[in-house]
Design a protein around this motif. Structure first.
Motif, PDB file in Angstrom:
ATOM      1  N   ILE A 142       0.862  -1.172   0.000  1.00 12.40           N
ATOM      2  CA  ILE A 142       0.000   0.000   0.000  1.00 12.40           C
ATOM      3  C   ILE A 142       0.902   1.228   0.000  1.00 12.40           C
ATOM      4  CG2 ILE A 142      -1.903  -1.150   1.179  1.00 12.40           C
ATOM      5  CD1 ILE A 142      -1.064   0.303   3.743  1.00 12.40           C
ATOM      6  N   ILE A 143       0.410   2.332  -0.518  1.00 10.96           N
ATOM      7  CA  ILE A 143       1.184   3.565  -0.517  1.00 10.96           C
ATOM      8  C   ILE A 143       0.671   4.421   0.626  1.00 10.96           C
ATOM      9  CG2 ILE A 143       1.829   5.630  -1.806  1.00 10.96           C
ATOM     10  CD1 ILE A 143       1.560   4.055  -4.353  1.00 10.96           C
ATOM     11  N   ILE A 144       1.561   4.730   1.569  1.00 12.84           N
ATOM     12  CA  ILE A 144       1.161   5.450   2.765  1.00 12.84           C
ATOM     13  C   ILE A 144       1.644   6.894   2.712  1.00 12.84           C
ATOM     14  CG2 ILE A 144       1.035   3.378   4.184  1.00 12.84           C
ATOM     15  CD1 ILE A 144       3.749   3.966   5.281  1.00 12.84           C
ATOM     16  N   GLU A 145       0.944   7.761   3.422  1.00 13.37           N
ATOM     17  CA  GLU A 145       1.267   9.192   3.468  1.00 13.37           C
ATOM     18  C   GLU A 145       1.463   9.740   2.055  1.00 13.37           C
ATOM     19  OE1 GLU A 145       0.948  10.988   5.911  1.00 13.37           O
ATOM     20  OE2 GLU A 145       1.266   9.858   7.734  1.00 13.37           O
ATOM     21  N   THR A 146       0.471   9.537   1.201  1.00 17.14           N
ATOM     22  CA  THR A 146       0.629   9.853  -0.218  1.00 17.14           C
ATOM     23  C   THR A 146       0.800  11.337  -0.481  1.00 17.14           C
ATOM     24  OG1 THR A 146      -1.789   9.899  -0.417  1.00 17.14           O
ATOM     25  CG2 THR A 146      -0.672   7.842  -0.968  1.00 17.14           C
ATOM     26  N   GLY A 147       0.306  12.191   0.397  1.00 22.55           N
ATOM     27  CA  GLY A 147       0.421  13.625   0.149  1.00 22.55           C
ATOM     28  C   GLY A 147       1.721  14.227   0.628  1.00 22.55           C
ATOM     29  N   LYS A 148       2.543  13.450   1.350  1.00 26.47           N
ATOM     30  CA  LYS A 148       3.723  14.020   1.985  1.00 26.47           C
ATOM     31  C   LYS A 148       5.035  13.393   1.524  1.00 26.47           C
ATOM     32  CE  LYS A 148       1.031  14.918   6.166  1.00 26.47           C
ATOM     33  NZ  LYS A 148       0.861  14.592   7.602  1.00 26.47           N
ATOM     34  N   TYR A 149       5.028  12.113   1.157  1.00 23.85           N
ATOM     35  CA  TYR A 149       6.279  11.426   0.890  1.00 23.85           C
ATOM     36  C   TYR A 149       6.405  11.083  -0.588  1.00 23.85           C
ATOM     37  CZ  TYR A 149       5.994  10.860   5.923  1.00 23.85           C
ATOM     38  OH  TYR A 149       5.861  11.083   7.270  1.00 23.85           O
ATOM     39  N   ARG A 150       7.640  11.118  -1.071  1.00 23.17           N
ATOM     40  CA  ARG A 150       7.877  10.863  -2.483  1.00 23.17           C
ATOM     41  C   ARG A 150       8.952   9.799  -2.681  1.00 23.17           C
ATOM     42  NH1 ARG A 150       6.000  14.990  -6.011  1.00 23.17           N
ATOM     43  NH2 ARG A 150       7.713  14.618  -7.440  1.00 23.17           N
ATOM     44  N   GLY A 151       8.921   8.739  -1.901  1.00 20.36           N
ATOM     45  CA  GLY A 151       9.875   7.659  -2.109  1.00 20.36           C
ATOM     46  C   GLY A 151      11.285   8.058  -1.722  1.00 20.36           C
ATOM     47  N   ALA A 152      12.269   7.579  -2.482  1.00 20.71           N
ATOM     48  CA  ALA A 152      13.672   7.759  -2.107  1.00 20.71           C
ATOM     49  C   ALA A 152      14.390   8.829  -2.910  1.00 20.71           C
ATOM     50  CB  ALA A 152      14.414   6.427  -2.254  1.00 20.71           C
ATOM     51  N   GLY A 153      13.726   9.475  -3.829  1.00 20.86           N
ATOM     52  CA  GLY A 153      14.373  10.499  -4.632  1.00 20.86           C
ATOM     53  C   GLY A 153      13.374  11.528  -5.121  1.00 20.86           C
ATOM     54  N   PRO A 154      13.852  12.666  -5.653  1.00 18.84           N
ATOM     55  CA  PRO A 154      12.947  13.750  -6.049  1.00 18.84           C
ATOM     56  C   PRO A 154      11.896  13.357  -7.071  1.00 18.84           C
ATOM     57  CG  PRO A 154      15.215  14.519  -5.985  1.00 18.84           C
ATOM     58  CD  PRO A 154      15.263  13.027  -5.816  1.00 18.84           C
ATOM     59  N   TYR A 155      12.184  12.363  -7.899  1.00 22.73           N
ATOM     60  CA  TYR A 155      11.230  12.008  -8.955  1.00 22.73           C
ATOM     61  C   TYR A 155      10.499  10.694  -8.671  1.00 22.73           C
ATOM     62  CZ  TYR A 155      13.482  15.837 -11.335  1.00 22.73           C
ATOM     63  OH  TYR A 155      13.963  17.089 -11.643  1.00 22.73           O
ATOM     64  N   ASP A 156      10.697  10.142  -7.487  1.00 22.76           N
ATOM     65  CA  ASP A 156       9.942   8.961  -7.082  1.00 22.76           C
ATOM     66  C   ASP A 156       8.649   9.415  -6.421  1.00 22.76           C
ATOM     67  OD1 ASP A 156      11.967   7.093  -7.846  1.00 22.76           O
ATOM     68  OD2 ASP A 156      13.088   7.724  -6.081  1.00 22.76           O
ATOM     69  N   HIS A 157       7.668   8.565  -6.421  1.00 25.32           N
ATOM     70  CA  HIS A 157       6.371   8.946  -5.873  1.00 25.32           C
ATOM     71  C   HIS A 157       5.828   7.855  -4.969  1.00 25.32           C
ATOM     72  CE1 HIS A 157       5.762  12.530  -8.416  1.00 25.32           C
ATOM     73  NE2 HIS A 157       6.526  11.865  -9.254  1.00 25.32           N
ATOM     74  N   GLY A 158       5.489   8.233  -3.742  1.00 28.27           N
ATOM     75  CA  GLY A 158       4.812   7.308  -2.845  1.00 28.27           C
ATOM     76  C   GLY A 158       5.764   6.456  -2.036  1.00 28.27           C
ATOM     77  N   LEU A 159       5.509   6.372  -0.730  1.00 32.40           N
ATOM     78  CA  LEU A 159       6.258   5.479   0.144  1.00 32.40           C
ATOM     79  C   LEU A 159       5.462   4.182   0.258  1.00 32.40           C
ATOM     80  CD1 LEU A 159       8.558   4.941   2.153  1.00 32.40           C
ATOM     81  CD2 LEU A 159       7.121   5.934   3.935  1.00 32.40           C
ATOM     82  N   ARG A 160       5.999   3.120  -0.292  1.00 24.67           N
ATOM     83  CA  ARG A 160       5.293   1.843  -0.319  1.00 24.67           C
ATOM     84  C   ARG A 160       5.543   1.066   0.972  1.00 24.67           C
ATOM     85  NH1 ARG A 160       3.323   0.819  -5.375  1.00 24.67           N
ATOM     86  NH2 ARG A 160       4.192   2.101  -7.030  1.00 24.67           N
ATOM     87  N   ALA A 161       4.481   0.607   1.581  1.00 20.44           N
ATOM     88  CA  ALA A 161       4.581  -0.296   2.720  1.00 20.44           C
ATOM     89  C   ALA A 161       4.319  -1.696   2.198  1.00 20.44           C
ATOM     90  CB  ALA A 161       3.572   0.081   3.795  1.00 20.44           C
ATOM     91  N   HIS A 162       5.341  -2.538   2.220  1.00 20.28           N
ATOM     92  CA  HIS A 162       5.213  -3.900   1.701  1.00 20.28           C
ATOM     93  C   HIS A 162       4.616  -4.799   2.778  1.00 20.28           C
ATOM     94  CE1 HIS A 162       7.299  -3.388  -2.142  1.00 20.28           C
ATOM     95  NE2 HIS A 162       7.958  -2.445  -1.500  1.00 20.28           N
ATOM     96  N   LEU A 163       3.641  -5.603   2.380  1.00 20.52           N
ATOM     97  CA  LEU A 163       2.886  -6.442   3.307  1.00 20.52           C
ATOM     98  C   LEU A 163       3.261  -7.896   3.097  1.00 20.52           C
ATOM     99  CD1 LEU A 163      -0.619  -4.817   2.648  1.00 20.52           C
ATOM    100  CD2 LEU A 163       1.225  -3.964   4.116  1.00 20.52           C
ATOM    101  N   PHE A 164       3.519  -8.597   4.197  1.00 19.07           N
ATOM    102  CA  PHE A 164       3.936  -9.997   4.119  1.00 19.07           C
ATOM    103  C   PHE A 164       3.145 -10.850   5.105  1.00 19.07           C
ATOM    104  CE2 PHE A 164       7.643  -7.842   2.446  1.00 19.07           C
ATOM    105  CZ  PHE A 164       8.138  -8.696   1.468  1.00 19.07           C
ATOM    106  N   LEU A 165       2.922 -12.106   4.709  1.00 18.39           N
ATOM    107  CA  LEU A 165       2.457 -13.156   5.608  1.00 18.39           C
ATOM    108  C   LEU A 165       3.614 -14.125   5.778  1.00 18.39           C
ATOM    109  CD1 LEU A 165       0.404 -15.004   7.098  1.00 18.39           C
ATOM    110  CD2 LEU A 165      -0.243 -15.913   4.843  1.00 18.39           C
TER     111      LEU A 165
END
Length: 225
Positions: A142-165
């Motif tokens: 899921i992409i969390i805090e979509t309005g505030k975070y842009r991944g790991a670089g200026p042109y990346d978008h969205g901080l992805r939270a990876h979900l595992f079982l």
């Protein structure tokens, strides 16, 4: 046309490429424990507007792990399947938060493969909980805090939270001790109680909730009606 088809059709429209960037983004100050600010301008329907986002340089993962306790590490618990969870205080929440480990998994390249993310997740989960081995199944992200975070670089978008079982986990080592600036404790939850926990309204951290629901559906403890 299904809802998925309709979304994909909308998402492919030019307008959903976003408002055009005006000039170049400028890096701002670093914020301890969070990342670095990024200031930029967009040409919107309101004219040129200023925006600030935060670059998050680390990866994020949560694991719904199922373990069968075979020792007395956790007193007053039986040997039925349990899920390691965390009771943690964080400044931004300012109260006890009920979460799934591990959370941050260290710096991750924006182009990291799923195998690389899984490997880092396993390492972080082992360090956080002391449980390792087992089978890790990726449940998506899921992409969390979509309005505030842009991944790991200026042109990346969205901080992805990876979900595992994770299933068939075994105790491999002692869990790490909390840092001096942390208030955190592991809480072992009987698997059979997790539906009630989700209904309680106490388990509300967004990535943990999404992961728990997906995992419980995957292992047959919740069902689509």
């Amino acid at each position: 046309m299904t809802a998925i088809d309709k979304f994909l059709e909308l998402a492919s429209e030019d307008r959903f490429r976003g408002w055009p960037l005006v000039g170049e983004p400028e890096l701002g100050p670093k914020i301890p424990f969070f990342g670095q600010t990024l200031n930029y301008k967009l040409e919107t329907g309101n004219g040129v507007e200023d925006y600030t986002s935060i670059l998050r340089h680390f990866g994020w993962a949560v694991v719904f792990g199922v373990v069968n306790l075979r020792d007395n590490t956790y007193p007053n618990t039986d040997f039925s399947p349990h899920v390691p969870t965390l009771c943690q205080w964080k400044p931004g929440v300012n109260q006890a938060s009920w979460e799934l480990p591990p959370g941050g998994i260290g710096k991750v390249d924006p182009n990291a493969t799923l195998d690389e993310i899984t490997k880092k997740t396993k390492e972080a989960y082992l360090k956080e909980t002391g449980f390792g081995g087992g089978t890790f199944q990726h449940l998506g992200n899921i992409i969390i805090e979509t309005g505030k975070y842009r991944g790991a670089g200026p042109y990346d978008h969205g901080l992805r939270a990876h979900l595992f079982l994770a299933t068939d986990l075994e105790r491999a080592q002692d869990a790490r001790k909390p840092n001096p600036n942390e208030i955190i404790e592991t809480l072992m939850v009987p698997l059979q109680e997790f539906r009630k926990i989700l209904e309680s309204g106490l388990f509300v951290e967004e990535s943990a909730v999404a992961c728990a629901y997906k995992a419980l559906i995957e292992i047959g403890h919740l069902h689509w009606s």
